[in-house]
Structures are given as structure tokens and as C-alpha cells.
Scaffold this motif. Structure first.
Motif, PDB file in Angstrom:
ATOM      1  N   ARG A 123      17.672  77.104 -63.125  1.00 37.90           N
ATOM      2  CA  ARG A 123      17.575  77.146 -64.585  1.00 37.90           C
ATOM      3  C   ARG A 123      16.802  78.377 -65.048  1.00 37.90           C
ATOM      4  NH1 ARG A 123      16.522  70.659 -65.934  1.00 37.90           N
ATOM      5  NH2 ARG A 123      18.682  70.010 -65.465  1.00 37.90           N
ATOM      6  N   LEU A 174      16.843  78.083 -72.482  1.00 35.75           N
ATOM      7  CA  LEU A 174      17.668  76.923 -72.811  1.00 35.75           C
ATOM      8  C   LEU A 174      16.842  75.651 -72.698  1.00 35.75           C
ATOM      9  CD1 LEU A 174      20.873  77.953 -70.806  1.00 35.75           C
ATOM     10  CD2 LEU A 174      20.461  78.215 -73.267  1.00 35.75           C
ATOM     11  N   TYR A 226      16.645  71.608 -71.506  1.00 33.93           N
ATOM     12  CA  TYR A 226      17.244  70.714 -70.515  1.00 33.93           C
ATOM     13  C   TYR A 226      16.564  69.345 -70.496  1.00 33.93           C
ATOM     14  CZ  TYR A 226      19.212  74.951 -68.327  1.00 33.93           C
ATOM     15  OH  TYR A 226      19.886  76.116 -68.065  1.00 33.93           O
ATOM     16  N   THR A 276      23.001  66.751 -77.209  1.00 35.35           N
ATOM     17  CA  THR A 276      23.792  67.777 -76.526  1.00 35.35           C
ATOM     18  C   THR A 276      24.887  68.297 -77.453  1.00 35.35           C
ATOM     19  OG1 THR A 276      25.338  66.158 -75.563  1.00 35.35           O
ATOM     20  CG2 THR A 276      23.348  66.683 -74.293  1.00 35.35           C
ATOM     21  N   ARG A 313      30.351  69.030 -72.763  1.00 33.89           N
ATOM     22  CA  ARG A 313      29.738  69.847 -71.716  1.00 33.89           C
ATOM     23  C   ARG A 313      30.659  69.924 -70.512  1.00 33.89           C
ATOM     24  NH1 ARG A 313      24.037  67.210 -70.641  1.00 33.89           N
ATOM     25  NH2 ARG A 313      25.164  65.279 -71.111  1.00 33.89           N
ATOM     26  N   TYR A 342      26.543  71.788 -68.322  1.00 33.86           N
ATOM     27  CA  TYR A 342      26.118  72.899 -69.174  1.00 33.86           C
ATOM     28  C   TYR A 342      26.998  73.023 -70.412  1.00 33.86           C
ATOM     29  CZ  TYR A 342      30.043  75.467 -67.057  1.00 33.86           C
ATOM     30  OH  TYR A 342      31.296  75.856 -66.639  1.00 33.86           O
ATOM     31  N   GLU A 359      22.076  70.194 -69.488  1.00 31.08           N
ATOM     32  CA  GLU A 359      21.666  71.046 -70.603  1.00 31.08           C
ATOM     33  C   GLU A 359      21.728  70.310 -71.949  1.00 31.08           C
ATOM     34  OE1 GLU A 359      23.244  75.309 -72.356  1.00 31.08           O
ATOM     35  OE2 GLU A 359      23.328  74.982 -70.186  1.00 31.08           O
TER      36      GLU A 359
END
Length: 214
Positions: A52, A76, A78, A152, A157, A179, A208
Motif C-alpha cells: 500500500r 489512499l 484503506y 467505498t 471495486r 481496489y 481500498e
């Protein structure tokens, strides 16, 4: 008679050794096919954190990054690594290997994928089924779940399957590697949308999250 006794004892011990190395790996139980979802939690978390960090560096510095304002990019977001979201799935291949899936793109265009198999697995004590598609040499799962549009990205994703953890009958699905597509961060990108059948009724709190990065 004594010689036969020693022979049988040796054969028994040899069988035990073979069984040990067949079904155990460093004390962890493994499946007969060699695929195993169980990992050492601390080592796994460290490896995932490293990956990551590397992705954040790419997003911050690489010219192919979708992040537009790289100077204000702080990384990002997570969910915390959770090995329970790494599962062994049974694959149900399509009898007709030529089946295709027309996938709608975020810009209204379409892209054609190969239908590879359905992956059947257990997560949070429930059985689930997702379609695995193939494009070139990449095996992917495009999915939505109960976090989509909340924690999300609403467009879904992606998970890419590791070829080293993929056989004709099984695959490792690691939701910690889920992701967001590039179009989540930059509208100039067109991204494939998950097929309708790939919506999980549960909240997959792994992988993510989504925070807008201009």
C-alpha cells in the motif's frame, strides 16, 4: 518375522512423514490442491502495508497516476488488513470456453471480457458466488457490496487473481487487495462496471476505501 515387523514400522513412519508434508506447511493446514488461505497475520499485515505504501508513492509521483493534484495527495484510504477476508474459492468453469461478457463502461462505451468461471466461497459464515472474467492474461473480479457508495466507491471495486494462486478448480480471493478503478479519482478515465450478478449482499470491510482525490 522380525524383518517384516521393522519393514512395516518403517513404512508406517514414512507414510506419516508424507502426510505431514502433504497437509501441513510450517504448522499451517493446507488443502490437498496446495492452495491455502491461512497466513501468518503479522507477516501478512506487514506485506500488505508495504504494498500500500508503494502504491501511494506511485499515485503521488508517477505520470500515469490518475491523481490530478499530486501536491496535496496524502495517500489512499484503506480498511485495516484482515486475513479473514482472504478465502479459498471453488471454481465452476464454463463448459463453453468461448463465452463472452459485454461489460458497460463508466463513459457509456462497452468492453468484451471472457467468462472464465464462477467462484464459490464462504465469507462471514455465508456462501457467495462471483463471476471471474479474463481480459488478455488478467483474471479479475468486478464487484459491488454493501459498502459501495458509502465507504467505498459506488461504481464498484476490482480484485485481480494471482496466477500463482489459481488452479483449474480453486483460487485464492483476497478482498484486502480490492481496489478502486482510476475513474474514481479522475473522470477522464473510463472504467468497467461490475455485472449485475456480482453484487454481494454483505459489507466487505476490506481493501481500498473511497475518498475523493482531485
Amino acid at each position: 518375522m522380525l524383518r517384516n515387523k521393522f519393514f512395516l514400522t518403517g513404512l508406517f513412519l514414512l507414510t506419516l512423514i508424507v502426510l505431514y508434508f502433504t497437509f501441513f506447511d510450517g504448522g499451517n493446514m493446507t488443502s490437498a490442491s496446495g492452495l491455502e488461505a491461512t497466513v501468518k497475520p503479522e507477516t501478512y499485515r506487514q506485506e500488505l502495508t508495504t504494498k500500500r505504501t508503494e502504491k501511494d508513492q506511485f499515485m503521488r509521483t508517477n505520470g500515469e497516476s490518475p491523481i490530478q493534484d499530486k501536491s496535496s495527495f496524502n495517500g489512499l484510504s484503506y480498511f485495516a488488513p484482515d486475513p479473514t477476508y482472504r478465502v479459498v474459492a471453488r471454481l465452476e468453469p464454463f463448459a463453453d470456453k468461448t463465452q463472452k461478457l459485454v461489460v458497460s463502461m463508466s463513459d457509456g462505451s462497452e468492453e468484451v471480457y471472457e467468462k472464465f468461471a464462477h467462484a464459490v466461497f464462504s465469507l462471514n459464515g455465508e456462501a457467495h458466488r462471483l463471476l471471474v472474467v479474463k481480459l488478455a492474461n488478467t483474471y479479475s473480479i468486478l464487484f459491488r457490496d454493501a459498502t459501495s457508495g458509502k465507504e467505498t466507491y459506488g461504481g464498484g471495486r476490482y480484485i485481480e487473481l494471482d496466477p500463482n494462486q489459481l488452479t483449474d478448480s480453486q483460487a485464492i480471493i483476497d478482498f484486502n487487495t480490492a481496489y478502486n478503478p482510476y475513474c474514481a479519482y479522475n473522470p477522464r478515465y473510463a472504467c468497467p462496471l461490475p455485472p449485475g450478478e456480482n453484487k454481494l449482499p454483505i459489507a466487505v470491510k476490506a481493501g481500498e476505501k473511497y475518498i475523493t482525490h482531485e
